[in-house]
Design a protein around this motif. Structure first.
Motif, mmCIF file in Angstrom:
data_model
loop_
_atom_site.group_PDB
_atom_site.id
_atom_site.type_symbol
_atom_site.label_atom_id
_atom_site.label_comp_id
_atom_site.label_asym_id
_atom_site.label_seq_id
_atom_site.Cartn_x
_atom_site.Cartn_y
_atom_site.Cartn_z
ATOM 1 N N ALA A 111 0.839 -1.191 0.000
ATOM 2 C CA ALA A 111 0.000 0.000 0.000
ATOM 3 C C ALA A 111 0.877 1.245 0.000
ATOM 4 O O ALA A 111 1.848 1.331 0.755
ATOM 5 N N PHE A 112 0.515 2.201 -0.842
ATOM 6 C CA PHE A 112 1.206 3.490 -0.922
ATOM 7 C C PHE A 112 0.221 4.615 -0.661
ATOM 8 O O PHE A 112 -0.955 4.520 -1.027
ATOM 9 N N SER A 113 0.735 5.685 -0.058
ATOM 10 C CA SER A 113 -0.016 6.923 0.109
ATOM 11 C C SER A 113 0.594 7.987 -0.791
ATOM 12 O O SER A 113 1.818 8.039 -0.958
ATOM 13 N N PHE A 114 -0.254 8.847 -1.343
ATOM 14 C CA PHE A 114 0.217 9.998 -2.123
ATOM 15 C C PHE A 114 -0.207 11.310 -1.453
ATOM 16 O O PHE A 114 -0.449 12.313 -2.117
ATOM 17 N N TYR A 115 -0.297 11.283 -0.138
ATOM 18 C CA TYR A 115 -0.561 12.499 0.622
ATOM 19 C C TYR A 115 0.448 13.567 0.196
ATOM 20 O O TYR A 115 1.591 13.246 -0.142
ATOM 21 N N PRO A 116 0.060 14.848 0.183
ATOM 22 C CA PRO A 116 0.912 15.867 -0.435
ATOM 23 C C PRO A 116 2.354 15.945 0.055
ATOM 24 O O PRO A 116 3.238 16.337 -0.711
ATOM 25 N N THR A 117 2.641 15.583 1.320
ATOM 26 C CA THR A 117 4.014 15.701 1.811
ATOM 27 C C THR A 117 4.855 14.448 1.569
ATOM 28 O O THR A 117 6.037 14.420 1.936
#
Length: 372
Positions: A184-190
């Motif tokens: 699982a990956f997140s692409f949250y802005p930071t």
């Protein structure tokens, strides 16, 4: 000029014209949900990680949740993970209806301790039906996947990698995310690869599993308006996919800039009295955060703030210490002493790719001037 912690605007500004052109193209297409931009990004991101399939979803938390559902994990099942992580890791387990069991971390890596994992599996088996383990590649540092996957295989557990902070990190030349059944990956802005809003993805080498993920992210549909199982509404939108396609092209270069900043910190702060992050043998750390440790954290943080250098704490409280979870979640035998000690000591220095060399020098000089 103040030195700030990660600012998502810097990453946007670095590629502003390309991002605006990509967004305009996506808007002109008239296809805003699961259209050609999402499909293209999924193919490009899968190729980058080194797997056959990527499935875009609405957030990193949803990626973990949908991934657990695809592995047939739900009520009555237990999932092992760490307490030194973003709370989203544990929240996603409960979103799937499963029970989180939290294990300790390795002192050097600050990621899952294989010894604590093994201990939990042996000592808690009588009251848990363990189905999966979620190792977290924290701060850009890969977890000890060789040991963790060996333990998981012996106990018949699925491995779902939490790569939310480790886009591009490697173990023996393989990207994290290409090791477990799912990642699982997140692409949250930071994040190292960040959108301009929420976004996430799952990656896998199993096409059958990928088909299930695509059904689950959209109401359990195999054909439109026909739900074959209980799914959710979790879709990466076209605008974010278009932005991510631009930024993916620069990910390796920006990770390399992070690594260069980390190298400068390591050289300049070697005699500072801080416990500095170490790159584990055979790994490529991508420094989502540059996390030092000190028993004088609050004094150091206040001193740096007075010098115009702003820091963050990731994370001041372990998940099992937080009000929503304290006394309610099971932990490994012997408790989580390393996790609790680390949470009292960690401090994140600025490390975003837009940091200039004079900024790095200012941070180093301020830290070296600090006296406990």
């Amino acid at each position: 000029m103040p030195v700030q912690p990660a600012d998502p605007r810097g990453n946007y500004r670095a590629h502003r014209e390309e991002i605006l052109a990509a967004v305009e193209s996506a808007l002109d297409s008239g296809s805003y949900i699961l259209g050609p931009q999402v499909k293209a990004f999924e193919a490009e991101f899968a190729a980058y990680v080194g797997v056959r399939e990527a499935v875009g979803v609405a957030s990193g938390t949803d990626a973990l949740h949908v991934g657990l559902r695809a592995l047939d994990i739900g009520p009555g099942d237990s999932v092992l993970t760490v307490s030194h992580t973003a709370v989203a890791t544990v929240a996603a387990i409960e979103m799937a209806g499963a029970t989180p069991v939290l294990v300790d971390i390795d002192e050097a890596r600050m990621t899952m301790s294989p010894a604590s994992l093994e201990s939990a599996l042996k000592e808690l088996a009588s009251r848990h039906r363990f189905k999966a383990v979620i190792p977290v590649h924290l701060y850009g540092q890969p977890a000890d996947m060789a040991a963790i996957t060996a333990i998981a295989r012996r106990h018949g557990l699925a491995v779902l990698e939490d790569c939310a902070q480790a886009h591009g990190a490697e173990i023996d030349g393989k990207k994290v995310g290409s090791i477990g059944e799912l990642a699982a990956f997140s692409f949250y802005p930071t994040k190292n690869l960040g959108a301009i809003g929420d976004g996430g993805a799952l990656v896998t080498d199993d096409p059958t599993l990928a088909r299930r993920l695509r059904e689950l992210r959209e109401y359990g549909w195999r054909e439109r308006y026909v739900s074959h199982e209980r799914g959710v509404n979790s879709r990466l939108d076209e605008l974010q996919a278009a932005i991510l396609r631009v930024k993916l092209q620069y990910l390796d270069a920006e990770n390399e800039r992070r690594r260069k900043i980390a190298s400068r910190y390591a050289d300049a702060l070697a005699e500072s009295g801080l416990l500095l992050p170490q790159e584990a043998p055979g790994t490529r750390h991508v420094y989502h955060q540059y996390v030092v440790r000190t028993p004088h954290r609050e004094r150091l943080r206040a001193y740096l703030a007075a010098q115009g250098i702003h820091t963050l704490i990731h994370y001041p409280y372990a998940v099992h210490e937080q009000p929503a979870y304290a006394g309610r979640v099971d932990t490994a035998p012997g408790g989580l002493p390393v996790t609790e000690r680390v949470c009292r000591q960690v401090l994140s220095l600025p490390i975003q790719p837009e940091l200039t060399d004079p900024d790095v020098t200012a941070v180093c000089e301020a830290v070296r001037a600090f006296r406990p």
